[in-house]
Structure formats: C-alpha cells, structure tokens
Design a protein around this motif. Structure first.
Motif, PDB file in Angstrom:
ATOM      1  N   HIS A  56       0.869  -1.179   0.000  1.00 55.85           N
ATOM      2  CA  HIS A  56       0.000   0.000   0.000  1.00 55.85           C
ATOM      3  C   HIS A  56       0.901   1.222   0.000  1.00 55.85           C
ATOM      4  CE1 HIS A  56      -2.549  -3.172   1.576  1.00 55.85           C
ATOM      5  NE2 HIS A  56      -3.535  -2.492   1.061  1.00 55.85           N
ATOM      6  N   PRO A  57       1.082   1.870  -1.141  1.00 53.84           N
ATOM      7  CA  PRO A  57       2.069   2.959  -1.206  1.00 53.84           C
ATOM      8  C   PRO A  57       1.656   4.158  -0.369  1.00 53.84           C
ATOM      9  CG  PRO A  57       0.767   2.875  -3.203  1.00 53.84           C
ATOM     10  CD  PRO A  57       0.377   1.670  -2.394  1.00 53.84           C
ATOM     11  N   SER A  58       2.615   4.719   0.340  1.00 57.13           N
ATOM     12  CA  SER A  58       2.331   5.887   1.173  1.00 57.13           C
ATOM     13  C   SER A  58       2.703   7.192   0.495  1.00 57.13           C
ATOM     14  CB  SER A  58       3.087   5.777   2.501  1.00 57.13           C
ATOM     15  OG  SER A  58       4.477   5.778   2.260  1.00 57.13           O
ATOM     16  N   VAL A  59       3.373   7.139  -0.636  1.00 52.94           N
ATOM     17  CA  VAL A  59       3.844   8.358  -1.302  1.00 52.94           C
ATOM     18  C   VAL A  59       2.716   9.347  -1.604  1.00 52.94           C
ATOM     19  CG1 VAL A  59       4.984   9.251  -3.370  1.00 52.94           C
ATOM     20  CG2 VAL A  59       5.925   7.274  -2.184  1.00 52.94           C
ATOM     21  N   PRO A  60       1.567   8.936  -2.166  1.00 53.76           N
ATOM     22  CA  PRO A  60       0.521   9.929  -2.438  1.00 53.76           C
ATOM     23  C   PRO A  60       0.025  10.633  -1.173  1.00 53.76           C
ATOM     24  CG  PRO A  60       0.063   7.906  -3.621  1.00 53.76           C
ATOM     25  CD  PRO A  60       1.207   7.620  -2.684  1.00 53.76           C
ATOM     26  N   PHE A  61      -0.097   9.874  -0.097  1.00 51.28           N
ATOM     27  CA  PHE A  61      -0.554  10.480   1.150  1.00 51.28           C
ATOM     28  C   PHE A  61       0.498  11.410   1.732  1.00 51.28           C
ATOM     29  CE2 PHE A  61      -0.743  10.494   5.785  1.00 51.28           C
ATOM     30  CZ  PHE A  61      -1.949  11.165   5.931  1.00 51.28           C
ATOM     31  N   MET A  62       1.753  10.993   1.698  1.00 47.49           N
ATOM     32  CA  MET A  62       2.807  11.819   2.294  1.00 47.49           C
ATOM     33  C   MET A  62       2.916  13.176   1.601  1.00 47.49           C
ATOM     34  SD  MET A  62       3.725  10.184   4.890  1.00 47.49           S
ATOM     35  CE  MET A  62       5.036  11.288   5.375  1.00 47.49           C
ATOM     36  N   ALA A  63       2.705  13.222   0.298  1.00 47.54           N
ATOM     37  CA  ALA A  63       2.733  14.502  -0.415  1.00 47.54           C
ATOM     38  C   ALA A  63       1.632  15.419   0.108  1.00 47.54           C
ATOM     39  CB  ALA A  63       2.577  14.275  -1.915  1.00 47.54           C
ATOM     40  N   THR A  64       0.453  14.866   0.332  1.00 46.31           N
ATOM     41  CA  THR A  64      -0.660  15.651   0.882  1.00 46.31           C
ATOM     42  C   THR A  64      -0.360  16.064   2.322  1.00 46.31           C
ATOM     43  OG1 THR A  64      -2.217  14.484  -0.532  1.00 46.31           O
ATOM     44  CG2 THR A  64      -3.133  15.630   1.394  1.00 46.31           C
ATOM     45  N   TRP A  65       0.128  15.143   3.121  1.00 50.52           N
ATOM     46  CA  TRP A  65       0.425  15.425   4.522  1.00 50.52           C
ATOM     47  C   TRP A  65       1.473  16.534   4.653  1.00 50.52           C
ATOM     48  CZ3 TRP A  65      -2.193  14.145   8.694  1.00 50.52           C
ATOM     49  CH2 TRP A  65      -1.631  14.439   9.928  1.00 50.52           C
ATOM     50  N   MET A  78      -5.318   5.277   6.478  1.00 43.98           N
ATOM     51  CA  MET A  78      -4.796   4.211   5.632  1.00 43.98           C
ATOM     52  C   MET A  78      -4.770   4.701   4.193  1.00 43.98           C
ATOM     53  SD  MET A  78      -6.468   0.416   5.122  1.00 43.98           S
ATOM     54  CE  MET A  78      -7.771   0.987   6.130  1.00 43.98           C
ATOM     55  N   ILE A  79      -3.707   4.358   3.491  1.00 44.30           N
ATOM     56  CA  ILE A  79      -3.637   4.649   2.048  1.00 44.30           C
ATOM     57  C   ILE A  79      -3.578   3.329   1.319  1.00 44.30           C
ATOM     58  CG2 ILE A  79      -1.135   4.904   2.097  1.00 44.30           C
ATOM     59  CD1 ILE A  79      -2.448   7.249  -0.104  1.00 44.30           C
ATOM     60  N   GLY A  80      -4.281   3.233   0.226  1.00 45.53           N
ATOM     61  CA  GLY A  80      -4.266   2.005  -0.536  1.00 45.53           C
ATOM     62  C   GLY A  80      -4.949   2.185  -1.866  1.00 45.53           C
ATOM     63  N   THR A  81      -4.992   1.122  -2.622  1.00 41.50           N
ATOM     64  CA  THR A  81      -5.579   1.143  -3.948  1.00 41.50           C
ATOM     65  C   THR A  81      -6.945   0.465  -3.911  1.00 41.50           C
ATOM     66  OG1 THR A  81      -4.389  -0.884  -4.437  1.00 41.50           O
ATOM     67  CG2 THR A  81      -3.374   1.183  -5.143  1.00 41.50           C
ATOM     68  N   PHE A  82      -7.842   1.046  -3.168  1.00 44.56           N
ATOM     69  CA  PHE A  82      -9.181   0.496  -3.023  1.00 44.56           C
ATOM     70  C   PHE A  82     -10.167   1.366  -3.773  1.00 44.56           C
ATOM     71  CE2 PHE A  82      -6.790  -0.527   0.798  1.00 44.56           C
ATOM     72  CZ  PHE A  82      -6.862  -1.904   0.760  1.00 44.56           C
ATOM     73  N   ASP A  83     -11.087   0.724  -4.491  1.00 42.64           N
ATOM     74  CA  ASP A  83     -12.076   1.515  -5.199  1.00 42.64           C
ATOM     75  C   ASP A  83     -13.227   1.883  -4.271  1.00 42.64           C
ATOM     76  OD1 ASP A  83     -13.952  -0.751  -5.344  1.00 42.64           O
ATOM     77  OD2 ASP A  83     -12.674  -1.502  -6.943  1.00 42.64           O
ATOM     78  N   GLN A  84     -13.907   2.956  -4.599  1.00 40.97           N
ATOM     79  CA  GLN A  84     -15.000   3.460  -3.762  1.00 40.97           C
ATOM     80  C   GLN A  84     -16.098   2.417  -3.581  1.00 40.97           C
ATOM     81  OE1 GLN A  84     -15.388   5.918  -1.840  1.00 40.97           O
ATOM     82  NE2 GLN A  84     -13.918   7.446  -2.465  1.00 40.97           N
ATOM     83  N   LEU A 138      -6.971  10.362  -3.357  1.00 47.75           N
ATOM     84  CA  LEU A 138      -5.735  11.136  -3.464  1.00 47.75           C
ATOM     85  C   LEU A 138      -5.137  11.052  -4.859  1.00 47.75           C
ATOM     86  CD1 LEU A 138      -4.013  10.149  -0.107  1.00 47.75           C
ATOM     87  CD2 LEU A 138      -5.317  12.208  -0.615  1.00 47.75           C
ATOM     88  N   GLY A 139      -5.703  10.220  -5.696  1.00 46.24           N
ATOM     89  CA  GLY A 139      -5.191  10.064  -7.043  1.00 46.24           C
ATOM     90  C   GLY A 139      -6.013   9.040  -7.789  1.00 46.24           C
ATOM     91  N   ALA A 140      -5.652   8.820  -9.027  1.00 46.76           N
ATOM     92  CA  ALA A 140      -6.354   7.852  -9.861  1.00 46.76           C
ATOM     93  C   ALA A 140      -5.333   6.906 -10.480  1.00 46.76           C
ATOM     94  CB  ALA A 140      -7.136   8.567 -10.952  1.00 46.76           C
ATOM     95  N   TYR A 141      -5.762   5.709 -10.736  1.00 46.05           N
ATOM     96  CA  TYR A 141      -4.909   4.686 -11.305  1.00 46.05           C
ATOM     97  C   TYR A 141      -5.580   4.083 -12.528  1.00 46.05           C
ATOM     98  CZ  TYR A 141      -2.411   4.915  -6.871  1.00 46.05           C
ATOM     99  OH  TYR A 141      -1.700   5.348  -5.796  1.00 46.05           O
ATOM    100  N   HIS A 142      -4.781   3.503 -13.392  1.00 45.77           N
ATOM    101  CA  HIS A 142      -5.266   2.782 -14.562  1.00 45.77           C
ATOM    102  C   HIS A 142      -4.762   1.353 -14.461  1.00 45.77           C
ATOM    103  CE1 HIS A 142      -6.479   6.503 -16.535  1.00 45.77           C
ATOM    104  NE2 HIS A 142      -5.346   7.005 -16.094  1.00 45.77           N
ATOM    105  N   PHE A 143      -5.521   0.431 -15.028  1.00 46.37           N
ATOM    106  CA  PHE A 143      -5.046  -0.938 -15.080  1.00 46.37           C
ATOM    107  C   PHE A 143      -3.917  -1.053 -16.093  1.00 46.37           C
ATOM    108  CE2 PHE A 143      -9.359  -1.935 -13.454  1.00 46.37           C
ATOM    109  CZ  PHE A 143      -8.977  -2.654 -12.335  1.00 46.37           C
TER     110      PHE A 143
END
Length: 148
Positions: free
Chosen positions: A2-11, A45-51, A63-68
């Motif tokens: 579960h990458p923390s980089v996107p959250f850390m930039a916001t924090w 928690m940060i992770g790649t979970f869909d709504q 915090l961001g969007a991902y593509h398959f």
C-alpha cells in the motif's frame, strides 16, 4: 504493498501534526482486513481500493487515480507492446486478485472472460504481496497491476 507516497505529499502540505508511518500486519488472503484495524492499529490508511469496495466500510478521500496495466518480464512475449488489446492476451496466463476484493477488478475480469475467453485467468490467494510478484516473474506470467 500500500504505497504511502501519495498520502505523504498531501500530509507535507498541511503538516497538521507529527505522523508515524507503520506497516500493517495481517494475512493478505483475508478480505478487507485493513478496515478492522482502523481506529485500533491505525487511524489513516492509504491504498488502492475503489470506492465501491470501501463505501460501506469507511469514508475514503481519493488522493489520485490509477489505470489498469499488465506487468510482464522483459523476456515475455508481450514485453514489446506499449498498449494491449484483450485479444493480445489470448492464450496467456494472467494473474489477478480473486473476486470480491475490488469491484473494478471484478468488472475487468467479467470483460476479459466475455471478450477474450481464451485468456487463462489465475487468481491469487488475496491481494498482492511479494509472493505474487515472484510467482509472476518465476513463471513468466502476465500480472494485472495498477499504474498511477
């Protein structure tokens, strides 16, 4: 995983309070194991979970969007492709998480099974961990992944 980089930039932009980043423990095969830890072992928690997966369990802030994408080793027959169509995967073994972990993954699995039934989908025991990446590399399998 579960990458923390996107959250850390916001924090780092808000710097509201000191922050400790910890590794979540738990079995990768258990479904939605992290949510039980909220308020107990962790508060954010940060992770790649869909709504669709999280909406009944927690309040999620995107915090961001991902593509398959499809990850393959450099010697895999598909390695030279920049873009793939479903029929490019014909006859290939494709590793994916099992049904029920992510609605978006389930929808993609349905699309693959309908449009390209000759793709051999192999489920993992749960969410990805290092064993899954090692299996993909050792067996030269295609691996469904996310690209930010």
């Amino acid at each position: 995983m579960h990458p923390s980089v996107p959250f850390m930039a916001t924090w780092n932009q808000i710097k509201a309070a000191p922050l400790t980043v910890t590794q979540l423990s738990g079995e990768a095969a258990s479904s939605n194991r992290e949510y039980a830890m909220l308020g107990q072992e962790c508060d954010i928690m940060i992770g790649t979970f869909d709504q669709a997966t999280t909406r009944q369990l927690v309040v999620a802030v995107p915090l961001g969007a991902y593509h398959f994408g499809i990850a393959v080793t450099s010697d895999h027959p598909l390695a030279h492709h920049f873009r793939l169509a479903l029929n490019d995967l014909a006859g290939q073994r494709l590793l994916m998480v099992p049904r029920g972990i992510s609605e978006k993954n389930d929808q993609l699995r349905d699309a693959i099974e309908t449009a390209a039934p000759d793709v051999i989908i192999e489920g993992t025991r749960g969410r990805y961990n290092l064993d899954v990446f090692n299996r993909a590399a050792d067996q030269n399998l295609a691996l469904l992944n996310l690209t930010p």
